[in-house]
Design an enzyme around this catalytic site. Structure first.
Site, PDB file in Angstrom:
ATOM      1  N   LYS A 600       0.620  -1.345  -0.380  1.00  0.00           N
ATOM      2  CA  LYS A 600      -0.266   0.295   0.048  1.00  0.00           C
ATOM      3  C   LYS A 600       0.525   1.080  -0.331  1.00  0.00           C
ATOM      4  O   LYS A 600       1.824   1.176   0.730  1.00  0.00           O
ATOM      5  CB  LYS A 600      -0.495   0.009   0.828  1.00  0.00           C
ATOM      6  CG  LYS A 600      -1.755  -1.435   1.241  1.00  0.00           C
ATOM      7  CD  LYS A 600      -2.989  -0.584  -0.040  1.00  0.00           C
ATOM      8  CE  LYS A 600      -3.843  -2.190  -0.159  1.00  0.00           C
ATOM      9  NZ  LYS A 600      -5.301  -1.592   1.041  1.00  0.00           N
ATOM     10  N   GLN A 660      -2.064 -12.552  10.490  1.00  0.00           N
ATOM     11  CA  GLN A 660      -2.094 -12.452   9.164  1.00  0.00           C
ATOM     12  C   GLN A 660      -0.948 -12.163   7.661  1.00  0.00           C
ATOM     13  O   GLN A 660       0.397 -11.878   8.330  1.00  0.00           O
ATOM     14  CB  GLN A 660      -3.071 -10.712   8.465  1.00  0.00           C
ATOM     15  CG  GLN A 660      -2.156  -9.712   9.656  1.00  0.00           C
ATOM     16  CD  GLN A 660      -3.441  -8.698   9.482  1.00  0.00           C
ATOM     17  OE1 GLN A 660      -4.208  -9.091   9.214  1.00  0.00           O
ATOM     18  NE2 GLN A 660      -3.297  -8.148   9.603  1.00  0.00           N
ATOM     19  N   ASP A 695      -2.738  -5.958   0.369  1.00  0.00           N
ATOM     20  CA  ASP A 695      -1.557  -6.317   0.504  1.00  0.00           C
ATOM     21  C   ASP A 695      -0.962  -7.764   2.209  1.00  0.00           C
ATOM     22  O   ASP A 695      -0.581  -7.654   2.426  1.00  0.00           O
ATOM     23  CB  ASP A 695      -1.106  -5.286   1.448  1.00  0.00           C
ATOM     24  CG  ASP A 695      -1.782  -4.028   2.518  1.00  0.00           C
ATOM     25  OD1 ASP A 695      -3.123  -4.234   3.346  1.00  0.00           O
ATOM     26  OD2 ASP A 695      -1.168  -3.729   2.846  1.00  0.00           O
ATOM     27  N   ASP A 732      -4.489  -8.515  17.108  1.00  0.00           N
ATOM     28  CA  ASP A 732      -5.075  -7.713  16.049  1.00  0.00           C
ATOM     29  C   ASP A 732      -6.759  -8.904  15.628  1.00  0.00           C
ATOM     30  O   ASP A 732      -6.413  -9.880  15.268  1.00  0.00           O
ATOM     31  CB  ASP A 732      -3.649  -7.800  14.562  1.00  0.00           C
ATOM     32  CG  ASP A 732      -4.762  -6.304  14.016  1.00  0.00           C
ATOM     33  OD1 ASP A 732      -5.206  -5.250  14.290  1.00  0.00           O
ATOM     34  OD2 ASP A 732      -4.756  -7.223  12.733  1.00  0.00           O
ATOM     35  N   ASN A 733      -7.696  -8.716  15.435  1.00  0.00           N
ATOM     36  CA  ASN A 733      -8.986  -8.962  15.067  1.00  0.00           C
ATOM     37  C   ASN A 733      -9.175 -10.368  15.864  1.00  0.00           C
ATOM     38  O   ASN A 733      -9.399 -11.521  14.827  1.00  0.00           O
ATOM     39  CB  ASN A 733      -8.674  -8.390  13.544  1.00  0.00           C
ATOM     40  CG  ASN A 733      -8.583  -7.490  13.376  1.00  0.00           C
ATOM     41  OD1 ASN A 733      -9.596  -6.514  13.821  1.00  0.00           O
ATOM     42  ND2 ASN A 733      -8.411  -7.064  11.839  1.00  0.00           N
ATOM     43  N   GLU A 761      -8.125  -7.369  20.499  1.00  0.00           N
ATOM     44  CA  GLU A 761      -8.190  -5.621  20.194  1.00  0.00           C
ATOM     45  C   GLU A 761      -9.235  -6.546  18.962  1.00  0.00           C
ATOM     46  O   GLU A 761      -9.703  -6.681  17.329  1.00  0.00           O
ATOM     47  CB  GLU A 761      -7.183  -5.356  18.798  1.00  0.00           C
ATOM     48  CG  GLU A 761      -7.106  -3.671  18.102  1.00  0.00           C
ATOM     49  CD  GLU A 761      -7.849  -4.325  16.530  1.00  0.00           C
ATOM     50  OE1 GLU A 761      -8.107  -3.376  15.881  1.00  0.00           O
ATOM     51  OE2 GLU A 761      -7.732  -5.225  15.834  1.00  0.00           O
ATOM     52  N   LYS A 872      -0.162   4.696   9.100  1.00  0.00           N
ATOM     53  CA  LYS A 872      -0.711   2.686   8.428  1.00  0.00           C
ATOM     54  C   LYS A 872       0.792   2.680   7.298  1.00  0.00           C
ATOM     55  O   LYS A 872       1.548   1.480   7.087  1.00  0.00           O
ATOM     56  CB  LYS A 872      -1.521   2.627   8.792  1.00  0.00           C
ATOM     57  CG  LYS A 872      -2.267   2.553  10.196  1.00  0.00           C
ATOM     58  CD  LYS A 872      -3.582   1.815   9.844  1.00  0.00           C
ATOM     59  CE  LYS A 872      -4.502   2.559   8.799  1.00  0.00           C
ATOM     60  NZ  LYS A 872      -5.966   1.595   8.599  1.00  0.00           N
ATOM     61  N   TYR A 873       0.948   3.724   6.482  1.00  0.00           N
ATOM     62  CA  TYR A 873       0.876   4.054   5.629  1.00  0.00           C
ATOM     63  C   TYR A 873       2.758   4.391   4.732  1.00  0.00           C
ATOM     64  O   TYR A 873       2.994   4.303   3.698  1.00  0.00           O
ATOM     65  CB  TYR A 873       0.130   3.983   4.698  1.00  0.00           C
ATOM     66  CG  TYR A 873      -1.330   3.240   4.727  1.00  0.00           C
ATOM     67  CD1 TYR A 873      -1.360   2.047   3.975  1.00  0.00           C
ATOM     68  CD2 TYR A 873      -1.915   3.916   5.143  1.00  0.00           C
ATOM     69  CE1 TYR A 873      -2.335   1.759   3.894  1.00  0.00           C
ATOM     70  CE2 TYR A 873      -3.495   2.904   5.007  1.00  0.00           C
ATOM     71  CZ  TYR A 873      -3.377   2.023   5.225  1.00  0.00           C
ATOM     72  OH  TYR A 873      -4.514   1.167   5.541  1.00  0.00           O
TER      73      TYR A 873
END
Length: 1003
Positions: A600, A660, A695, A732-733, A761, A872-873
């Site tokens: 990204k 992930q 991504d 995360d998630n 989270e 984040k990017y």
């Protein structure tokens, strides 16, 4: 009343003829009005005569012979001057005084004779009009005497105006029916059912239908109908339907129940074939639309819940519509239902087995999570108050014990529980080791304790008998017989002493009630009828699981330049700044290699430049996966140096555990069976609509080779980072991964490392968030991020502190995250950031900030809850000394949190009254009860707000006009408040106050 009499036709006019024959219309009889009792003409055919017994021709001989028996009225048709030489013409009406005993004696015989002659002339029955104006005994006598000559005669009595005494009198005469005029309002109130219940024991209820509208609806509330003949000409179809309903309803001539409330659009009645609905074999459900427009029926089957008896499925009567078809205006729909058979069981257990089951009841053990299925969460060193409800039959004395142990040991610690009102028992245990513990509660009959209680009462009342002393001695002997060793010897000694004292009641009583004997008997207690609760697990975690202040940053942004990737060494330079703000946990998003495939660019674009750094959540590249460090951040040695430096500054490093992978993660090549592949060999990227993560690809926990390989690999990753000094993981998630995995993985890790902390989270449904906490997560992100208003904040925190989640769910109040730029902060300016900071820091023991919050960063992507130029990017260097920052507020809040244990948990939050919906006001009582922290916040970042508020003087036993000492913890000054009601103004420039109050001279 004969069952065939369902419908009477009222011809209304004396000269009206019977309607033409029609096979679809059938009447059991017709009513012809009779102008007076003594009319000569009797209608031909099956006639029921409508008779007003009171009305007699004015010129009748009886009127002249017995004038006192009548009330006469001359009509005014002839208004010529009176001529005293001539008699007045007999023009007017005469009304028999049928409530007068003398008139009744005079008129009874001629009236009975005339009614008999009308019967002989062809009348098959009578409808007695205005019955309320006739003595009920007189009328009953007529009915009985008429029936003596003609047993099948039909006699209908108008019910209007009849009181209960009259009805009781008429009931003995058994009239054929009681006539009632229909009022549509009866359907929407309880009148119809009340009236039916009142009249039906006397005789069947006949509803006189109206001339217009609601014809079918009227049939619902009676046993038959009286139908005006004019309706046949005007509404032949309505008459046909009404007659059909009347005949069906004749099947259910028992009880009538109303199943809907006042004002219902569709009114529901249940008619049964028995006077007691519980004895009914079948019933009719009647749905009547009491309005002038069609109405949906809804779930009519639920109405039967209110019937008071068990009925089966609803079946429409022949040709009738079902429940899904709306009910037309003023229409009626009928459904048949039958009583169902009760469920009969074979003998569940024999008497011996029942006698062996627990005699005592032990329930409502607290704290508890699903009966012990999951662990209660506490911190090491904390005292855990345990309560249970224990009771038994009769007045037996009970005893209870709390036992607990660490789960790696066999030895139980124990304490006797104290008895509280309403069968409650309480005890307390202390968690002196880190890790999993468990406790149980035991209750039993305390026979010797019961003896001491009752014996003492008898002594006090002066009614103790020798047998009472003997009972105590017998209990000691029994205990000695079942004991061994030193205990047996001690009890034998007590037995001998009790025998020696038996001759002296005072000495015997003193011995039997002695504390020393009670202690020995307690050791020998065999605990009859003992009952033990299921074990309840308790996780004793370290304090940071409940109380911690987190600061989140991206290490790559710590270089101070957008042109240079930050390193762990750069982070070390920021540690003093973070420490000085009062944070104790420094959290990094993923620090692993970042993939190149579909990387990204800025603002989540799909067209990155070669120098763009990508999202750290796209984990994995040729440099490694979750077990590696992004090369530009440093090495494991650099990471170890950072860990050590953080500890020197009182900071703990937490990292992100994000399950992930980037498409170029080594696992896709090395372990393809851990992923779900499409038929064409491609893989679906991750999505969380409307967000897309091109991504990232997800692992498949139940893929061909995932169990146990993937599960073990993920666990081993956590263990790897623990070995490198990380004990706290933000996950995360987690709600998108299987719950069994989390229960196993966290349980396995914490079995070896009970100091490990996992933060979920999970911004998802409450049930999933709570379940994640149950299966092992120490903390969780919450909905606080979106709770801005007074009521929603109050309701949310009240839920977390007073309902079941309080035992296992620890809310972590992050004010913002890299993913969430809350709408409130986008528009509130600096005051809004201060407001959200004080709310998060004082409503929960867990408080989190993503860097940039202290600088009041709020620029957002248009219409989104995401930051513009999101970190984040891209690399985001900041000036942490920029004007307008709120570093001082954050530093103050963290200092107060450390200094005041009352602010180190959310469980003691209590909301008090401030009379302004924009001002929230709450308290945090201190654990030792000596004082209380009060917090007041203006939730409006744009306007000053004022309010009167109540000081909780009552919490300290201070009267409403009393004094309490106050310490302003923000300003640092001290003063006194006098009186319960106070006033305040909060300006956006100073939107909050924090006080400590306490009784005494100073707070």
């Amino acid at each position: 009343m004969p069952s065939k009499l369902i419908c009477l036709l009222d011809l209304v006019r004396p000269d009206a003829a019977m309607p033409p024959a029609d096979a679809t219309l059938a009447f059991d009889a017709y009513i012809r009005p009779l102008p007076s009792l003594f009319a000569e003409a009797v209608p031909a055919g099956k006639a029921i005569l409508a008779v007003d017994l009171r009305r007699v021709p004015f010129d009748h001989d009886l009127v002249a012979a017995h004038p006192r028996a009548f009330a006469t009225r001359r009509d005014g048709a002839n208004e010529a001057p009176l001529d005293p030489r001539r008699a007045m013409p007999p023009v007017g009406s005469a009304w028999a005084r049928l409530r007068d005993a003398g008139a009744q004696d005079i008129l009874y015989a001629p009236m009975l004779a005339r009614l008999r002659r009308l019967g002989e002339a062809g009348a098959t029955g009578f409808r007695f009009l205005a019955a309320h104006a006739i003595d009920a005994a007189f009328l009953s006598r007529l009915i009985v005497d008429l029936r003596a000559d003609a047993p099948d005669i039909v006699i209908v009595v108008d019910a209007a105006g009849l009181d209960d005494r009259a009805l009781q009198t008429l009931a003995r005469a058994r009239p054929s029916g009681l006539a009632v005029a229909f009022d549509p309002g009866d359907l929407r109130s309880g009148v119809a059912v009340h009236r039916y219940a009142r009249l039906r024991p006397v005789a069947p209820v006949l509803i006189e239908l109206p001339l217009g509208g609601a014809i079918s609806a009227a049939t619902a509330i009676g046993d038959g109908v009286i139908l005006p003949a004019d309706l046949i000409e005007n509404d032949r179809d309505g008459v046909r339907e009404a007659l059909a309903h009347a005949r069906v309803l004749a099947e259910a001539s028992g009880a009538m129940l109303r199943l809907t409330g006042d004002g219902a659009s569709v009114n529901a009645f249940l008619r049964t074939d028995a006077n007691d609905v519980r004895q009914a074999d079948h019933a009719l459900l009647i749905l009547a639309n009491g309005t002038a427009i069609p109405q949906p029926i809804g779930d009519a089957s639920r109405l039967l819940e209110h019937a008071g008896a068990a009925f089966g499925a609803l079946e429409p009567i022949e040709g009738g519509a079902g429940l899904s078809v709306p009910l037309a205006a003023h229409a009626v729909r009928l459904f048949r239902t039958r009583g169902t058979e009760p469920v009969l069981l074979a003998e569940i257990q024999d008497a011996s087995a029942a006698a062996a089951s627990p005699r005592l009841v032990l329930e409502n053990v607290a704290p508890g999570v699903e009966g012990g299925g999951f662990a209660v969460k506490r911190v090491v060193g904390e005292r855990v108050a345990v309560e249970a409800v224990i009771f038994a039959d009769g007045h037996e004395q009970l005893a209870a014990e709390l036992r607990w142990r660490a789960s790696d040991g066999d030895d139980w610690q124990a304490m006797r529980m104290a008895s509280l009102p309403n069968d409650r028992w309480s005890g307390e245990l202390t968690l002196d080791r880190l890790g999993r513990h468990e406790f149980v509660v035991e209750g039993w009959l305390d026979r010797f304790g019961g003896f001491r209680r009752d014996f003492g009462k008898k002594l006090d009342a002066g009614v103790a008998q020798p047998v009472d002393h003997a009972e105590g001695l017998a209990l000691i002997r029994t205990a000695a017989a079942r004991s061994t060793g030193d205990l047996r010897a001690a009890l034998i000694d007590w037995t001998d002493r009790a025998k020696d004292a038996a001759a002296d009641p005072d000495r015997s009583a003193e011995l039997l009630l002695s504390a020393e004997l009670a202690a020995v008997m307690d050791r020998a207690d065999d605990r009859p009828h003992s009952i033990v609760s299921l074990p309840q697990a308790v996780d004793a975690e370290r304090l940071q699981a409940r109380f911690s202040s987190w600061y989140e940053l991206f290490p790559r942004s710590m270089s101070g330049s957008k042109d240079r990737h930050g390193t762990f060494s750069d982070v070390i330079d920021h540690l003093p700044r973070i420490r000085d703000m009062g944070f104790d946990t420094l959290y990094f998003p993923p620090i692993h290699p970042i993939g190149s495939t579909n990387r990204k660019g800025p603002n989540n674009t799909l067209t990155p430049a070669p120098h763009d750094v990508g999202s750290p959540y796209a984990i994995g590249s040729a440099d490694g996966g979750h077990d590696a460090i992004h090369p530009e951040l440093g090495t494991f040695d650099d990471f170890a140096t950072l860990i050590a430096a953080a500890r020197d500054h009182g900071l703990e490093i937490a990292i992100d555990f994000a399950i992930q992978c980037a498409p170029d993660h080594p696992w896709l090549k090395d372990h393809p069976g851990w992923f779900a592949w499409r038929p064409d060999g491609s893989m679906k990227y991750a999505e969380n609509p409307p967000k897309k993560y091109q991504d990232i690809v997800n692992v498949d926990f139940y893929g061909p080779d995932a169990v146990p390989g993937l599960w073990l690999a993920l666990r081993d990753l956590v263990l790897l980072w623990i070995a490198h000094g990380v004990k706290t993981f933000r996950v995360d998630n987690p709600h998108t991964k299987p719950l069994p995995f989390w229960a196993w993985m966290i349980g396995d890790v914490r079995a070896k490392h009970p100091d490990a902390i996992f933060l979920a989270e999970a911004f998802t449904r409450p049930n999933m968030m709570y379940r994640l906490a149950k299966v092992g997560f120490s903390q969780s992100y919450t909905y606080f991020t979106w709770r801005d208003g007074k009521q929603e904040l109050t309701d949310y925190v009240t839920e977390l502190t007073t309902t079941a989640p309080k035992e296992f769910y620890r809310p972590h109040f992050f004010v913002n995250t890299p993913d969430i730029n809350p709408p409130y902060l986008q528009t509130s300016g600096r005051p809004g950031f201060r407001i959200r900071a004080v709310l998060a820091a004082t409503l929960s023991g867990l408080f989190g900030v993503y860097s940039g919050f202290e600088l009041c960063e709020s620029a957002a992507l248009p219409g989104r809850e995401e930051y513009l130029d999101s970190e984040k990017y891209e690399i985001r260097p900041r000036d942490y000394d920029a004007p307008g920052n709120i570093v001082a507020d954050i530093t103050l809040l963290n200092r107060l949190r450390r200094a005041h244990p009352a602010l180190q948990t959310h469980l003691n939050t209590r909301f008090f009254t401030a009379y302004n919906d924009s001002i929230i006001y709450y308290a945090r009582p201190e654990p030792d009860g000596t004082g209380m922290i009060l917090v007041m916040v203006n939730l409006d970042p744009h306007h000053a707000q004022e309010a009167s508020f109540e000081l909780p003087l009552w919490e300290f036993g201070i009267p409403d006009d009393g004094r309490i000492a106050v310490h302003d913890l923000v300003g640092g000054y001290r003063f006194d408040w006098h009186g319960k009601t106070q006033w305040i103004r909060l300006d956006p420039s100073e939107p909050y106050r924090i006080w400590r109050i306490a009784p005494g001279e100073t707070a």
